[in-house]
Design a protein around this motif. Structure first.
Motif, PDB file in Angstrom:
ATOM      1  N   HIS A 148       0.845  -1.179   0.000  1.00  0.00           N
ATOM      2  CA  HIS A 148       0.000   0.000   0.000  1.00  0.00           C
ATOM      3  C   HIS A 148       0.892   1.244   0.000  1.00  0.00           C
ATOM      4  O   HIS A 148       1.806   1.356   0.813  1.00  0.00           O
ATOM      5  N   LYS A 149       0.587   2.188  -0.911  1.00  0.00           N
ATOM      6  CA  LYS A 149       1.462   3.344  -1.068  1.00  0.00           C
ATOM      7  C   LYS A 149       0.754   4.655  -0.778  1.00  0.00           C
ATOM      8  O   LYS A 149       1.185   5.709  -1.237  1.00  0.00           O
ATOM      9  N   ASP A 150      -0.335   4.610  -0.027  1.00  0.00           N
ATOM     10  CA  ASP A 150      -0.941   5.860   0.382  1.00  0.00           C
ATOM     11  C   ASP A 150      -0.020   6.553   1.389  1.00  0.00           C
ATOM     12  O   ASP A 150       0.853   5.929   2.001  1.00  0.00           O
ATOM     13  N   ILE A 151      -0.196   7.847   1.550  1.00  0.00           N
ATOM     14  CA  ILE A 151       0.701   8.650   2.380  1.00  0.00           C
ATOM     15  C   ILE A 151       0.757   8.124   3.810  1.00  0.00           C
ATOM     16  O   ILE A 151       1.829   8.012   4.410  1.00  0.00           O
ATOM     17  N   LEU A 152      -0.396   7.790   4.361  1.00  0.00           N
ATOM     18  CA  LEU A 152      -0.446   7.343   5.750  1.00  0.00           C
ATOM     19  C   LEU A 152       0.321   6.038   5.937  1.00  0.00           C
ATOM     20  O   LEU A 152       1.065   5.872   6.911  1.00  0.00           O
ATOM     21  N   SER A 153       0.178   5.087   5.008  1.00  0.00           N
ATOM     22  CA  SER A 153       0.909   3.812   5.112  1.00  0.00           C
ATOM     23  C   SER A 153       2.412   4.042   5.059  1.00  0.00           C
ATOM     24  O   SER A 153       3.171   3.434   5.825  1.00  0.00           O
ATOM     25  N   ILE A 154       2.841   4.901   4.150  1.00  0.00           N
ATOM     26  CA  ILE A 154       4.274   5.180   4.010  1.00  0.00           C
ATOM     27  C   ILE A 154       4.835   5.777   5.296  1.00  0.00           C
ATOM     28  O   ILE A 154       5.906   5.386   5.776  1.00  0.00           O
ATOM     29  N   MET A 155       4.115   6.714   5.904  1.00  0.00           N
ATOM     30  CA  MET A 155       4.604   7.351   7.131  1.00  0.00           C
ATOM     31  C   MET A 155       4.618   6.364   8.300  1.00  0.00           C
ATOM     32  O   MET A 155       5.556   6.357   9.104  1.00  0.00           O
ATOM     33  N   LEU A 156       3.599   5.534   8.396  1.00  0.00           N
ATOM     34  CA  LEU A 156       3.554   4.572   9.498  1.00  0.00           C
ATOM     35  C   LEU A 156       4.669   3.533   9.369  1.00  0.00           C
ATOM     36  O   LEU A 156       5.306   3.169  10.371  1.00  0.00           O
ATOM     37  N   ARG A 157       4.932   3.060   8.143  1.00  0.00           N
ATOM     38  CA  ARG A 157       5.978   2.055   7.952  1.00  0.00           C
ATOM     39  C   ARG A 157       7.374   2.635   8.163  1.00  0.00           C
ATOM     40  O   ARG A 157       8.304   1.932   8.519  1.00  0.00           O
ATOM     41  N   SER A 158       7.531   3.958   7.937  1.00  0.00           N
ATOM     42  CA  SER A 158       8.860   4.562   8.080  1.00  0.00           C
ATOM     43  C   SER A 158       9.323   4.644   9.524  1.00  0.00           C
ATOM     44  O   SER A 158      10.522   4.734   9.802  1.00  0.00           O
ATOM     45  N   ASN A 159       8.363   4.639  10.474  1.00  0.00           N
ATOM     46  CA  ASN A 159       8.688   4.792  11.902  1.00  0.00           C
ATOM     47  C   ASN A 159       9.439   6.093  12.189  1.00  0.00           C
ATOM     48  O   ASN A 159      10.192   6.187  13.169  1.00  0.00           O
TER      49      ASN A 159
ATOM     50  N   PHE B 246       7.753   9.052  12.407  1.00  0.00           N
ATOM     51  CA  PHE B 246       6.778  10.014  12.898  1.00  0.00           C
ATOM     52  C   PHE B 246       6.034   9.425  14.092  1.00  0.00           C
ATOM     53  O   PHE B 246       5.658   8.257  14.084  1.00  0.00           O
ATOM     54  N   SER B 247       5.836  10.267  15.113  1.00  0.00           N
ATOM     55  CA  SER B 247       4.977   9.868  16.226  1.00  0.00           C
ATOM     56  C   SER B 247       3.530   9.915  15.769  1.00  0.00           C
ATOM     57  O   SER B 247       3.209  10.459  14.708  1.00  0.00           O
ATOM     58  N   ASP B 248       2.627   9.367  16.575  1.00  0.00           N
ATOM     59  CA  ASP B 248       1.206   9.411  16.214  1.00  0.00           C
ATOM     60  C   ASP B 248       0.725  10.856  16.095  1.00  0.00           C
ATOM     61  O   ASP B 248      -0.022  11.203  15.167  1.00  0.00           O
ATOM     62  N   ASP B 249       1.163  11.716  17.036  1.00  0.00           N
ATOM     63  CA  ASP B 249       0.775  13.122  16.963  1.00  0.00           C
ATOM     64  C   ASP B 249       1.365  13.782  15.716  1.00  0.00           C
ATOM     65  O   ASP B 249       0.712  14.614  15.065  1.00  0.00           O
ATOM     66  N   GLY B 250       2.598  13.401  15.374  1.00  0.00           N
ATOM     67  CA  GLY B 250       3.224  13.945  14.172  1.00  0.00           C
ATOM     68  C   GLY B 250       2.491  13.520  12.916  1.00  0.00           C
ATOM     69  O   GLY B 250       2.346  14.307  11.970  1.00  0.00           O
ATOM     70  N   ILE B 251       2.008  12.290  12.895  1.00  0.00           N
ATOM     71  CA  ILE B 251       1.250  11.800  11.737  1.00  0.00           C
ATOM     72  C   ILE B 251      -0.082  12.536  11.638  1.00  0.00           C
ATOM     73  O   ILE B 251      -0.536  12.876  10.533  1.00  0.00           O
ATOM     74  N   VAL B 252      -0.720  12.796  12.767  1.00  0.00           N
ATOM     75  CA  VAL B 252      -1.968  13.561  12.748  1.00  0.00           C
ATOM     76  C   VAL B 252      -1.721  14.938  12.138  1.00  0.00           C
ATOM     77  O   VAL B 252      -2.507  15.432  11.317  1.00  0.00           O
ATOM     78  N   ASP B 253      -0.611  15.585  12.517  1.00  0.00           N
ATOM     79  CA  ASP B 253      -0.278  16.895  11.950  1.00  0.00           C
ATOM     80  C   ASP B 253      -0.089  16.806  10.434  1.00  0.00           C
ATOM     81  O   ASP B 253      -0.546  17.677   9.683  1.00  0.00           O
ATOM     82  N   GLN B 254       0.591  15.755   9.969  1.00  0.00           N
ATOM     83  CA  GLN B 254       0.779  15.600   8.527  1.00  0.00           C
ATOM     84  C   GLN B 254      -0.556  15.375   7.814  1.00  0.00           C
ATOM     85  O   GLN B 254      -0.784  15.913   6.725  1.00  0.00           O
ATOM     86  N   LEU B 255      -1.438  14.606   8.424  1.00  0.00           N
ATOM     87  CA  LEU B 255      -2.746  14.373   7.805  1.00  0.00           C
ATOM     88  C   LEU B 255      -3.552  15.668   7.728  1.00  0.00           C
ATOM     89  O   LEU B 255      -4.235  15.920   6.731  1.00  0.00           O
ATOM     90  N   LEU B 256      -3.490  16.463   8.782  1.00  0.00           N
ATOM     91  CA  LEU B 256      -4.182  17.758   8.749  1.00  0.00           C
ATOM     92  C   LEU B 256      -3.681  18.591   7.566  1.00  0.00           C
ATOM     93  O   LEU B 256      -4.464  19.239   6.859  1.00  0.00           O
ATOM     94  N   THR B 257      -2.360  18.557   7.352  1.00  0.00           N
ATOM     95  CA  THR B 257      -1.777  19.314   6.252  1.00  0.00           C
ATOM     96  C   THR B 257      -2.226  18.765   4.911  1.00  0.00           C
ATOM     97  O   THR B 257      -2.670  19.511   4.027  1.00  0.00           O
ATOM     98  N   PHE B 258      -2.114  17.442   4.723  1.00  0.00           N
ATOM     99  CA  PHE B 258      -2.395  16.872   3.412  1.00  0.00           C
ATOM    100  C   PHE B 258      -3.884  16.832   3.095  1.00  0.00           C
ATOM    101  O   PHE B 258      -4.276  16.969   1.934  1.00  0.00           O
ATOM    102  N   LEU B 259      -4.717  16.663   4.094  1.00  0.00           N
ATOM    103  CA  LEU B 259      -6.156  16.704   3.831  1.00  0.00           C
ATOM    104  C   LEU B 259      -6.575  18.115   3.414  1.00  0.00           C
ATOM    105  O   LEU B 259      -7.396  18.293   2.507  1.00  0.00           O
ATOM    106  N   ALA B 260      -6.008  19.122   4.081  1.00  0.00           N
ATOM    107  CA  ALA B 260      -6.370  20.509   3.745  1.00  0.00           C
ATOM    108  C   ALA B 260      -5.767  20.922   2.407  1.00  0.00           C
ATOM    109  O   ALA B 260      -6.479  21.306   1.475  1.00  0.00           O
TER     110      ALA B 260
END
Length: 543
Positions: free
Chosen positions: A308-319, A321-335
């Motif tokens: 799976h190559k969606d942004i969230l999968s890539i960030m989670l597999r990279s280790n 980013f913290s969970d809070d950091g991933i939430v911040d990235q999602l806020l950015t990319f969704l907006a």
């Protein structure tokens, strides 16, 4: 050296105390408070006079740069251009009025130095050659952080390089090509939803902006989160409602944004303004929704394959980013991920409605090359190659992006003493980079720079050009340039191709009110202030 106000007060108090101690015959001790206030008043007045008159008009190293011939007011300077609509139009007037060699100096509120970056060479210096000498201004980052957290758009320096490096694989050329079937299937779904809505509309009139938001959120949901948000199927979707509330281009929100540039956050937060509470509620909702997305994705990844190559999968597999950091990235990319194309699609329908000859030519090209729109969703169809090869489709999309850049005005602040085009730029200077103005500058695009002319993007051989006839790539700033350029440019361009092709192929468009004067507005992004009401007539594909 710069002193904080509290340090200045302490310095004045010490100065008063020393004066009373050594000169008691001049400064009686029983009048300490009175003389302290006198010191504050006299020296404060002197400091204000220096900052408002002496420095800007007689000491500033920028004062000799070209400046606008008119429009400046005492204390206000040219600061009112921040309130002008459309955003960026006032800067375009400055460009037209002022002869320059790359920089135009003007004064903001209280005569503060401001620079308009005017030429391709100056833009290249700020965005590419010395990009890390310039950062987003702290006041702008503090405001945007309310909505985007500490994602890629908010970070600077080494942290920005680290985040971009680990997110970039999700936006590779190959990955974008793999996403074309997603873009096309959602584009077809958009058209089907709009057709159903029209059944209940005898006048065949819809506001296209709402549907643009729905479809682009669905696309970034699949590409960014690996899940179908389903906004098109659920018009009451919470994600759509919160983003539409935040991004509604009202005058109140424009004033709210500008005031955040003028006053510190604690002042704005203390104001009894209902909008403060609404911003708190909507941003809280968005963080909660993104947190739920992360938790759900982590649970699903235990049972999913690793391709799976969606942004969230890539960030989670990279280790990385913290969970809070991933939430911040999602806020950015969704907006950012949905708003860029949502805005562009809305403006595309407007421009095509206002230019029926362009619309007809584009529809003809689409129907000739795509006899059956549903066939493109097949696994063996090279949809990316087809859409990228249609010259007029790409020319129209390029011209829409040129005329209506999603973010019409941007700013950078010098983090150290530096130079631009050989001119000394002191630390702390604010520079405005204005895609709206640069993209419409007649010096770069010719006498028809403010007209919708897709043909400028097609060369004599009938192929799409890369620069639209302009002499420099820096004449087109919709996605900026350099290490801080939009990481999702390829994504946005591909998405827009698919959406425009499907929508123009399915609908004949015209303005619901042909005499309506559409007004671009918004705070950060450019959107029509009163929506985009279109009269839509379904057409038979291929006829």
């Amino acid at each position: 050296m710069t002193f904080a106000p509290s340090n200045i007060l302490l310095l004045l108090l010490a100065e008063a105390a020393v004066s009373f101690y050594f000169f008691p015959h001049v400064f009686p001790k029983n009048a300490l408070a009175s003389f302290f206030l006198l010191f504050v008043t006299v020296q404060g007045t002197a400091w204000c006079f220096y900052k408002l008159v002496i420095y800007p008009f007689f000491r500033s190293p920028l004062r000799h740069l070209p400046h606008p011939p008119k429009g400046s007011y005492p204390l206000v300077g040219h600061g009112l251009i921040l309130f002008k609509r459309p955003p960026g139009e006032a800067f375009l007037r400055l460009l037209k009025q002022t002869e320059n060699d790359g920089l135009i100096h003007f004064r903001g509120f209280f005569h503060t130095d401001r620079l308009l970056v005017a030429s391709p060479a100056a833009i290249a210096d700020v965005l590419v050659h010395q990009s890390y000498d310039f950062e987003k201004p702290p006041f702008a980052r503090n405001f945007l952080r309310k909505f985007l957290g500490d994602g890629l758009l908010m970070t600077e320096g080494d942290e920005h390089r680290h985040q971009r490096k680990h997110i970039m694989p999700a936006f590779s050329f190959r990955h974008i090509k793999e996403l074309y079937p997603v873009f096309w299937s959602k584009s077809i779904e958009l058209c089907e939803v709009v057709k159903r809505e029209l059944l209940d509309k005898p006048d065949k009139v819809l506001d296209i902006g709402h549907f643009s938001t729905q479809v682009t959120l669905d696309i970034i949901g699949l590409a960014g989160l690996g899940r179908d948000i389903g906004s098109l199927r659920n018009s009451d979707d919470a994600l759509v409602q919160n983003y539409e509330e935040i991004l509604e281009p009202s005058t109140e929100k424009a004033v709210y944004f500008v005031l955040h540039l003028l006053f510190p956050p604690w002042v704005m937060t203390a104001l009894p303004w209902k909008l403060n509470e609404r911003v708190k509620v909507t941003t809280g909702n968005l963080k909660r929704i993104c947190g739920e997305f992360v938790a759900e994705k982590k649970s699903r990844m235990k049972m999913e394959s690793e391709d799976h190559k969606d942004i969230l999968s890539i960030m989670l597999r990279s280790n990385n980013f913290s969970d809070d950091g991933i939430v911040d990235q999602l806020l950015t990319f969704l907006a950012a991920g949905h708003e860029t194309t949502s805005s562009a699609l809305t403006w595309a329908t407007y421009l095509l409605s206002m230019h029926p000859n362009v619309q007809t030519r584009l529809r003809r090209e689409i129907h000739e090359n795509i006899p059956d729109p549903k066939a493109l969703s097949g696994p063996n169809f090279a949809i990316a190659t087809l859409l990228e090869s249609l010259p007029y489709l790409n020319a129209v999309c390029n011209e829409v992006l040129r005329m209506f850049p999603t973010i019409p005005v941007s700013a950078r602040m010098a983090t150290r003493d530096t130079t631009v085009c050989g001119h000394f730029i002191p630390k702390g200077t604010l520079l405005h980079i204005v895609p709206w103005a640069t993209n419409r500058d007649p010096a770069l695009w010719g006498a028809d720079s403010e007209k919708f002319v897709p043909e400028r993007w097609i060369d004599e051989s009938g192929r799409t050009t890369m620069n639209g006839g302009a002499d420099s790539n820096y004449s087109f700033l919709t996605f900026l340039h350099g290490p801080r350029s939009c990481i999702g440019e390829r994504f946005a361009r591909a998405e827009l191709r698919a959406l425009v092709a499907a929508f123009v192929g399915d609908f004949q468009m015209q303005m619901a009110n042909p005499d309506e004067k559409v007004r671009p507005g918004g705070t950060i992004t450019s959107k029509p202030i009163d929506g985009m009401r279109l009269k839509l007539e379904p057409v038979t594909w291929g006829q």
